[in-house]
Design a protein around this motif. Sequence first.
Motif, PDB file in Angstrom:
ATOM      1  N   THR A 109       4.711  -7.796  -8.380  1.00  0.00           N
ATOM      2  CA  THR A 109       4.043  -8.662  -9.358  1.00  0.00           C
ATOM      3  C   THR A 109       3.215  -9.971  -8.943  1.00  0.00           C
ATOM      4  O   THR A 109       1.958 -10.160  -9.188  1.00  0.00           O
ATOM      5  N   ASP A 110       4.040 -10.903  -8.551  1.00  0.00           N
ATOM      6  CA  ASP A 110       3.640 -12.158  -8.191  1.00  0.00           C
ATOM      7  C   ASP A 110       2.328 -11.925  -7.214  1.00  0.00           C
ATOM      8  O   ASP A 110       1.444 -12.648  -7.216  1.00  0.00           O
ATOM      9  N   ASP A 111       2.603 -11.232  -6.131  1.00  0.00           N
ATOM     10  CA  ASP A 111       1.402 -11.072  -5.184  1.00  0.00           C
ATOM     11  C   ASP A 111       0.240 -10.382  -5.714  1.00  0.00           C
ATOM     12  O   ASP A 111      -0.765 -10.758  -5.543  1.00  0.00           O
ATOM     13  N   MET A 112       0.555  -9.208  -6.626  1.00  0.00           N
ATOM     14  CA  MET A 112      -0.956  -8.533  -7.157  1.00  0.00           C
ATOM     15  C   MET A 112      -1.535  -9.775  -8.197  1.00  0.00           C
ATOM     16  O   MET A 112      -2.773  -9.603  -7.945  1.00  0.00           O
ATOM     17  N   LEU A 113      -0.740 -10.398  -9.020  1.00  0.00           N
ATOM     18  CA  LEU A 113      -1.440 -11.363  -9.827  1.00  0.00           C
ATOM     19  C   LEU A 113      -2.008 -12.175  -8.960  1.00  0.00           C
ATOM     20  O   LEU A 113      -3.121 -12.902  -9.291  1.00  0.00           O
TER      21      LEU A 113
ATOM     22  N   LEU B 120      -2.644 -13.094 -17.201  1.00  0.00           N
ATOM     23  CA  LEU B 120      -2.364 -12.288 -18.303  1.00  0.00           C
ATOM     24  C   LEU B 120      -3.147 -10.960 -18.165  1.00  0.00           C
ATOM     25  O   LEU B 120      -2.746 -10.197 -18.876  1.00  0.00           O
ATOM     26  N   LYS B 121      -4.521 -11.293 -18.272  1.00  0.00           N
ATOM     27  CA  LYS B 121      -5.439 -10.096 -18.425  1.00  0.00           C
ATOM     28  C   LYS B 121      -5.209  -9.130 -17.399  1.00  0.00           C
ATOM     29  O   LYS B 121      -5.251  -7.874 -17.523  1.00  0.00           O
ATOM     30  N   VAL B 122      -4.987  -9.590 -16.132  1.00  0.00           N
ATOM     31  CA  VAL B 122      -4.775  -8.652 -14.966  1.00  0.00           C
ATOM     32  C   VAL B 122      -3.450  -7.886 -15.262  1.00  0.00           C
ATOM     33  O   VAL B 122      -3.468  -6.707 -15.136  1.00  0.00           O
ATOM     34  N   LEU B 123      -2.400  -8.620 -15.605  1.00  0.00           N
ATOM     35  CA  LEU B 123      -1.150  -7.942 -15.975  1.00  0.00           C
ATOM     36  C   LEU B 123      -1.194  -6.921 -17.075  1.00  0.00           C
ATOM     37  O   LEU B 123      -0.906  -5.750 -17.024  1.00  0.00           O
ATOM     38  N   ASN B 124      -1.905  -7.299 -18.281  1.00  0.00           N
ATOM     39  CA  ASN B 124      -2.187  -6.137 -19.127  1.00  0.00           C
ATOM     40  C   ASN B 124      -2.952  -5.116 -18.728  1.00  0.00           C
ATOM     41  O   ASN B 124      -2.775  -3.912 -18.921  1.00  0.00           O
ATOM     42  N   ILE B 125      -3.887  -5.015 -17.683  1.00  0.00           N
ATOM     43  CA  ILE B 125      -4.648  -4.026 -17.348  1.00  0.00           C
ATOM     44  C   ILE B 125      -3.780  -3.309 -16.408  1.00  0.00           C
ATOM     45  O   ILE B 125      -3.748  -2.086 -16.520  1.00  0.00           O
ATOM     46  N   ALA B 126      -3.011  -3.745 -15.702  1.00  0.00           N
ATOM     47  CA  ALA B 126      -1.881  -3.090 -14.937  1.00  0.00           C
ATOM     48  C   ALA B 126      -0.909  -2.265 -15.625  1.00  0.00           C
ATOM     49  O   ALA B 126      -0.637  -1.113 -15.192  1.00  0.00           O
TER      50      ALA B 126
ATOM     51  N   GLY C 292     -14.945  -0.232 -13.964  1.00  0.00           N
ATOM     52  CA  GLY C 292     -14.779  -1.477 -14.635  1.00  0.00           C
ATOM     53  C   GLY C 292     -13.416  -2.044 -14.092  1.00  0.00           C
ATOM     54  O   GLY C 292     -13.110  -1.947 -12.901  1.00  0.00           O
ATOM     55  N   LEU C 293     -12.773  -3.208 -14.773  1.00  0.00           N
ATOM     56  CA  LEU C 293     -11.995  -4.119 -14.225  1.00  0.00           C
ATOM     57  C   LEU C 293     -10.460  -3.008 -13.991  1.00  0.00           C
ATOM     58  O   LEU C 293      -9.863  -3.301 -13.239  1.00  0.00           O
TER      59      LEU C 293
ATOM     60  N   ARG D 227       5.390 -15.430 -15.809  1.00  0.00           N
ATOM     61  CA  ARG D 227       4.496 -16.266 -15.271  1.00  0.00           C
ATOM     62  C   ARG D 227       3.133 -16.297 -15.806  1.00  0.00           C
ATOM     63  O   ARG D 227       2.390 -17.127 -15.930  1.00  0.00           O
ATOM     64  N   ALA D 228       2.530 -15.092 -15.802  1.00  0.00           N
ATOM     65  CA  ALA D 228       1.186 -14.824 -16.355  1.00  0.00           C
ATOM     66  C   ALA D 228       0.781 -15.553 -17.608  1.00  0.00           C
ATOM     67  O   ALA D 228      -0.520 -15.911 -17.773  1.00  0.00           O
TER      68      ALA D 228
END
Length: 563
Positions: A265-269, A281-287, A356-357, A467-468
């Motif tokens: 997760t940390d690497d992805m964010l 936080l937006k990235v994590l919600n999409i994931a 899209g995203l 963390r996000a």
Amino acid sequence: MKYIIVAEKPSVARRIREALSNRNVIVTSVRGHLIDSEFPEGYGWSECSPRELFKVREFIDKVVDRSSLLKLKKMFRDSGLLVIATDNDSEGELIGFEILKIWRSMNNNKLYMRMRFNSTDYDELRNAWKTLEESLNWKWVSKALFRQRFDLVTGAAFTRLLTEYYRRRGGYNGLVSWGSCQAPTLWFIVQRERERSSFKPRRFWTIKALFENSRGERFEAESEKFWDREVAEKTYNECLRPGEGVVEYFSEMCRKVPRPTPLRTDDMLRDLVKITGLPALKVLNIAEELYAEGYISYPRTDTNKYRAGFEYIKPLDASCQGLDLKIEGYFNPRNGGLDDGAHTPIYPIRPYLGGGLSRTVWEYIARRFLANAFYEDSERCYRRVRVRIGQTLLNASGSHTINPGFYIVYSYFKPEDNPMPKLRIGEKLKIVSLKLHESSTKPPERLTEHELLKLLEENGIGTDATRASFPKIILERGYAVKEGRTFKPTELGMKLIELLESIDDKLATPDTRRMVEELMTMIDSGKISYSEALDKALREYEELYIKLEDSLSEKTGNLLSKK
């Protein structure tokens, strides 16, 4: 027997329903937490001193999703066997415990089961159905309850005190929120701003030369910094006389650039914040949406190694279909050394063909999987040279890719080629141009979210799953603003950190919260109980609270925490 399966999200429930369509099951869901911890009667904002909150050890349940609760109660009247199918982590386990509380209120101690999975792939869901567990992971429940109740007590106590102080001092009538994670998050931003404010630029000069060898190949070299202008000008004039340079030192080294480890997760964010400019936080919600819809595995993980027996073919097929690629060869992943004991790394489950995203996030995950497991390391050549003009030395370096390796499929952070010709020691070089360059030292840049997330992880603030949210919180509280992609503290944020530091650095720096994260790890491993951990953490923060209260009371002339 009829089974009642309760998932954490409606989209996950739908996937389970489709995977188990021929079985005697009813599948429903909640929408995250049903219940939160709350103080008992008599501990409201104006009902007691904030200091009294540190004595609370018995909490009451506060319903936060009444519609889901009523829906479950209605379904549970019809009995059957409960199967808890929430996310496979400590927060999911706590939500499972909340579901179990409702079940037991309707059916006493009737049996229940736990369904565990790390993706909503149909095959994995069917396998999870065949291997139901008989109990929740109670260490995970304790860990999540500890976090929830510790944050409740400390957040409420410090926030009430600080808000009352600012109101009595005048000038700010809003809520002055404090949290043991948001404070160090803000502290990092304030520290960087202080470095910028205290920075005093210094002028310096360098000599830059453009050289050409006998083959017509050119490169630029530069001297060390001169801090005195007269010395720089004198040296520059001396360099004008020879008309040529001589190679004094040359080195060439080729080395591998290792392919990325399996994705956590940390690497992805950090990567996707840097690539897209989106908030973490937006990235994590999409994931999480991609996970719930069955496109990727569970996106909250601190594991970067594949366990023995991991099936690579399905994510390979999904990646190739989604990216329209054909990969030949065998899997040979470069594993990391982290395993959270619960999850796999993040990998693609099925192709995402939308745009899209969501497409951006899925494509990054798919390319990372392929780069790690099906491509070789890249290889680059690095060259360094030192050229003498008279008595002055100028340095240059360059590099270029020999073998692209994994960069073929994963080019996000591929370094640009800056080739430099191969030279011989003693070789004479023509000086095409020579100039004296003036510049000045620059202050450090403000922190980007990518850099802030890295600091939070390195200092043990929060977890991969939390963390996000911290950068977003300090923006919402008005403690910082975003300028482009960087964070700048507001006057309120600066003064809050200054106030906390004037009493005890531990109120703002990462050190004390790191202890709390360590306690959660100890609960997870069984080294300490929930009650022991909560007592220890609250005692530590109560001492800090008392110091803050006493200091603020002196400033306002009365005891702020009295009724």
